[in-house]
Design a protein around this motif. Structure first.
Motif, PDB file in Angstrom:
ATOM      1  N   GLY A 188      -2.460   2.110   4.526  1.00  0.00           N
ATOM      2  CA  GLY A 188      -2.681   3.148   3.532  1.00  0.00           C
ATOM      3  C   GLY A 188      -4.093   3.101   2.997  1.00  0.00           C
ATOM      4  O   GLY A 188      -5.040   2.804   3.727  1.00  0.00           O
ATOM      5  N   ASP A 189      -4.227   3.349   1.701  1.00  0.00           N
ATOM      6  CA  ASP A 189      -5.563   3.416   1.095  1.00  0.00           C
ATOM      7  C   ASP A 189      -5.680   2.708  -0.254  1.00  0.00           C
ATOM      8  O   ASP A 189      -6.798   2.490  -0.716  1.00  0.00           O
ATOM      9  CB  ASP A 189      -5.960   4.882   0.876  1.00  0.00           C
ATOM     10  CG  ASP A 189      -6.164   5.621   2.180  1.00  0.00           C
ATOM     11  OD1 ASP A 189      -7.185   5.366   2.846  1.00  0.00           O
ATOM     12  OD2 ASP A 189      -5.297   6.440   2.543  1.00  0.00           O
ATOM     13  N   PHE A 190      -4.576   2.363  -0.885  1.00  0.00           N
ATOM     14  CA  PHE A 190      -4.641   1.975  -2.291  1.00  0.00           C
ATOM     15  C   PHE A 190      -4.160   0.561  -2.596  1.00  0.00           C
ATOM     16  O   PHE A 190      -3.823   0.247  -3.733  1.00  0.00           O
ATOM     17  CB  PHE A 190      -3.835   2.973  -3.138  1.00  0.00           C
ATOM     18  CG  PHE A 190      -4.337   4.389  -3.041  1.00  0.00           C
ATOM     19  CD1 PHE A 190      -5.507   4.771  -3.679  1.00  0.00           C
ATOM     20  CD2 PHE A 190      -3.654   5.337  -2.289  1.00  0.00           C
ATOM     21  CE1 PHE A 190      -5.976   6.071  -3.593  1.00  0.00           C
ATOM     22  CE2 PHE A 190      -4.115   6.647  -2.191  1.00  0.00           C
ATOM     23  CZ  PHE A 190      -5.283   7.014  -2.844  1.00  0.00           C
ATOM     24  N   SER A 208       0.857  -1.181   0.000  1.00  0.00           N
ATOM     25  CA  SER A 208       0.000   0.000   0.000  1.00  0.00           C
ATOM     26  C   SER A 208       0.896   1.234   0.000  1.00  0.00           C
ATOM     27  O   SER A 208       1.562   1.513  -0.982  1.00  0.00           O
ATOM     28  CB  SER A 208      -0.941  -0.030   1.216  1.00  0.00           C
ATOM     29  OG  SER A 208      -1.881   1.010   1.153  1.00  0.00           O
ATOM     30  N   ASP A 253     -13.226  -1.081   7.048  1.00  0.00           N
ATOM     31  CA  ASP A 253     -13.140  -0.075   5.992  1.00  0.00           C
ATOM     32  C   ASP A 253     -12.699  -0.693   4.665  1.00  0.00           C
ATOM     33  O   ASP A 253     -13.070  -0.219   3.588  1.00  0.00           O
ATOM     34  CB  ASP A 253     -12.135   1.019   6.359  1.00  0.00           C
ATOM     35  CG  ASP A 253     -12.331   1.599   7.752  1.00  0.00           C
ATOM     36  OD1 ASP A 253     -12.399   0.801   8.711  1.00  0.00           O
ATOM     37  OD2 ASP A 253     -12.392   2.830   7.884  1.00  0.00           O
ATOM     38  N   VAL A 254     -11.875  -1.751   4.744  1.00  0.00           N
ATOM     39  CA  VAL A 254     -11.329  -2.410   3.550  1.00  0.00           C
ATOM     40  C   VAL A 254     -12.249  -3.530   3.074  1.00  0.00           C
ATOM     41  O   VAL A 254     -12.508  -3.676   1.875  1.00  0.00           O
ATOM     42  CB  VAL A 254      -9.923  -2.966   3.843  1.00  0.00           C
ATOM     43  CG1 VAL A 254      -9.358  -3.697   2.624  1.00  0.00           C
ATOM     44  CG2 VAL A 254      -8.984  -1.840   4.274  1.00  0.00           C
ATOM     45  N   GLY A 302       0.465   8.443  -1.506  1.00  0.00           N
ATOM     46  CA  GLY A 302      -0.045   7.328  -0.725  1.00  0.00           C
ATOM     47  C   GLY A 302       0.247   5.961  -1.302  1.00  0.00           C
ATOM     48  O   GLY A 302      -0.281   4.961  -0.799  1.00  0.00           O
ATOM     49  N   ARG A 303       1.086   5.903  -2.321  1.00  0.00           N
ATOM     50  CA  ARG A 303       1.422   4.624  -2.955  1.00  0.00           C
ATOM     51  C   ARG A 303       2.940   4.445  -2.963  1.00  0.00           C
ATOM     52  O   ARG A 303       3.671   5.363  -3.325  1.00  0.00           O
ATOM     53  CB  ARG A 303       0.914   4.588  -4.391  1.00  0.00           C
ATOM     54  CG  ARG A 303      -0.592   4.790  -4.539  1.00  0.00           C
ATOM     55  CD  ARG A 303      -0.893   5.265  -5.944  1.00  0.00           C
ATOM     56  NE  ARG A 303      -2.308   5.230  -6.287  1.00  0.00           N
ATOM     57  CZ  ARG A 303      -3.130   6.266  -6.160  1.00  0.00           C
ATOM     58  NH1 ARG A 303      -2.666   7.422  -5.663  1.00  0.00           N
ATOM     59  NH2 ARG A 303      -4.390   6.168  -6.523  1.00  0.00           N
ATOM     60  N   ASN A 311     -15.116  -2.898   0.654  1.00  0.00           N
ATOM     61  CA  ASN A 311     -14.797  -2.630  -0.747  1.00  0.00           C
ATOM     62  C   ASN A 311     -14.683  -3.898  -1.579  1.00  0.00           C
ATOM     63  O   ASN A 311     -14.689  -3.840  -2.817  1.00  0.00           O
ATOM     64  CB  ASN A 311     -13.490  -1.835  -0.853  1.00  0.00           C
ATOM     65  CG  ASN A 311     -13.589  -0.457  -0.242  1.00  0.00           C
ATOM     66  OD1 ASN A 311     -14.619   0.203  -0.364  1.00  0.00           O
ATOM     67  ND2 ASN A 311     -12.538  -0.017   0.423  1.00  0.00           N
ATOM     68  N   SER A 324      -4.762  -2.991   8.808  1.00  0.00           N
ATOM     69  CA  SER A 324      -5.380  -1.847   8.143  1.00  0.00           C
ATOM     70  C   SER A 324      -5.578  -2.162   6.665  1.00  0.00           C
ATOM     71  O   SER A 324      -6.195  -3.173   6.334  1.00  0.00           O
ATOM     72  CB  SER A 324      -4.532  -0.583   8.367  1.00  0.00           C
ATOM     73  OG  SER A 324      -5.243   0.576   8.008  1.00  0.00           O
ATOM     74  N   ASP A 325      -5.030  -1.355   5.745  1.00  0.00           N
ATOM     75  CA  ASP A 325      -5.247  -1.578   4.315  1.00  0.00           C
ATOM     76  C   ASP A 325      -4.687  -2.919   3.852  1.00  0.00           C
ATOM     77  O   ASP A 325      -5.107  -3.452   2.819  1.00  0.00           O
ATOM     78  CB  ASP A 325      -4.598  -0.439   3.516  1.00  0.00           C
ATOM     79  CG  ASP A 325      -5.132  -0.334   2.091  1.00  0.00           C
ATOM     80  OD1 ASP A 325      -6.320  -0.650   1.866  1.00  0.00           O
ATOM     81  OD2 ASP A 325      -4.363   0.067   1.201  1.00  0.00           O
TER      82      ASP A 325
END
Length: 344
Positions: A87-89, A19, A211-212, A57-58, A215, A114-115
């Motif tokens: 992270g987010d991606f 991530s 949160d992940v 963020g990557r 998706n 997390s991510d």
């Protein structure tokens, strides 16, 4: 369930960034110390080239992240892979992962949170490989190492560890010390959703960062129905934790999981303490959980030591989890020593 071989002294711990990467000089010092501490414990340490870079963020492109993950997976000396950061991606790399190679080759422990849920959850539900929801690599740079980190590594070395609720947890703090240990100030108290004083349940473990997970619902990677059907005789133990959302969003996401059939054969649910939850309409976290799931008539424990609020218990996706709760305290034991296959 395909359990990777236990980690041994002398094995290599591989670090990659599926991530975000580690780009700040402060965080790089922590990373350097994590390498030093793991080597002191008898492990070799290997980073992929994307670990110390970060753009929007990557750590690198989705394709490069998938390639560097597979690079560690294919190295014989690497027995465990730990993520550099959340992270987010992470989802961007999923289409580039060679899932067929992962399925036919010797499994390895993959750890993060997390991510990083995005790959841990799929390795377990799609490929039947046990994975580790635990700290990303930077926390191994703290001095001294917290018991939770030491016990997590002992688990993966084949020690039958019973992880207990901690005495205190930390609030968010700013520090100029890259080796800062957890700042533990708040009393830990697990809570039964219906006010129960004692709860026990067990089953096949799965979960991660909510949160992940939301998706992944309905995508081509959503194989949860197959996973829970395969292990219905064991029953399923879910653990979920929130990084950031509102209490109505928590309610709606749990409603979504329920409607998608995720809680079929569920024996119990553990909720970690959320890092950031906005209580809209005066609705607290526990009320959102209660309203979404009260008709299921299963044991639910919240404010558990899982996830973003430290310290966190190491969770093993795919293992049998035995959960015991009594008057605010709890313990979790994982069963992954029986009927194991040693991979050559």
């Amino acid at each position: 369930m395909r359990y990777p071989n236990f980690v041994k002294k002398g094995d290599t711990i591989g670090v990659t960034a599926p991530s975000a990467g580690v780009a700040e000089e402060f965080d790089k010092k922590t990373l350097d110390n994590a390498k030093k501490q793991l080597e002191k414990m008898g492990f070799s340490y290997l980073e992929t080239k994307n670990v110390r870079t970060d753009i929007q963020g990557r750590s690198s492109t989705g394709k490069e992240r998938a390639e560097q993950f597979l690079e560690l997976w294919n190295k014989e000396e690497v027995s465990m892979i730990i993520a550099a950061s959340g992270g987010d991606f992470l989802a961007e790399m999923l289409d580039y992962i060679d899932w067929k190679t992962l399925k036919r080759t010797k499994p390895k422990w993959v750890q993060g949170y997390s991510d990083v849920t995005g790959i841990l959850f799929l390795l377990t539900t799609m490929l039947d490989i046990a994975t580790v929801y635990g700290e990303n690599i930077k926390k191994y740079g703290m001095e001294p190492l917290h018991k939770s980190l030491v016990d997590g590594l002992k688990l993966l070395q084949g020690k039958e560890i019973e992880q207990k609720s901690f005495e205190k947890y930390e609030t968010r703090i700013e520090t100029d010390n890259p080796y800062e240990p957890y700042h533990l100030t708040e009393k830990v108290e697990w809570k039964g959703l219906r006010g129960e004083k004692e709860i026990s349940f067990e089953g096949r473990c799965i979960g991660g960062c909510l949160d992940v997970i939301i998706n992944l619902i309905g995508t081509k990677y959503d194989k949860v129905a197959d996973y829970i059907e395969k292990y219905k005789e064991d029953g399923i133990v879910w653990y979920l934790e929130v990084f950031e959302m509102t209490s109505p969003q928590l309610f709606l996401h749990l409603w979504q999981l329920k409607q998608a059939g995720y809680f079929k054969y569920c024996k119990g649910i553990l909720f970690g303490r959320p890092l950031m939850i906005r209580e809209d309409y005066g609705m607290k976290q526990e009320e959102a959980i209660r309203q979404a799931l009260e008709d299921m008539n299963i044991p639910i424990i919240y404010d558990v030591d899982i996830g973003h609020v430290k310290p966190q218990i190491t969770m093993i996706n795919g293992a049998i989890a035995k959960v015991n709760y009594l008057a605010g305290k709890g313990k979790i034991r994982f069963e992954m020593w029986k009927k194991r296959k040693e991979w050559k």
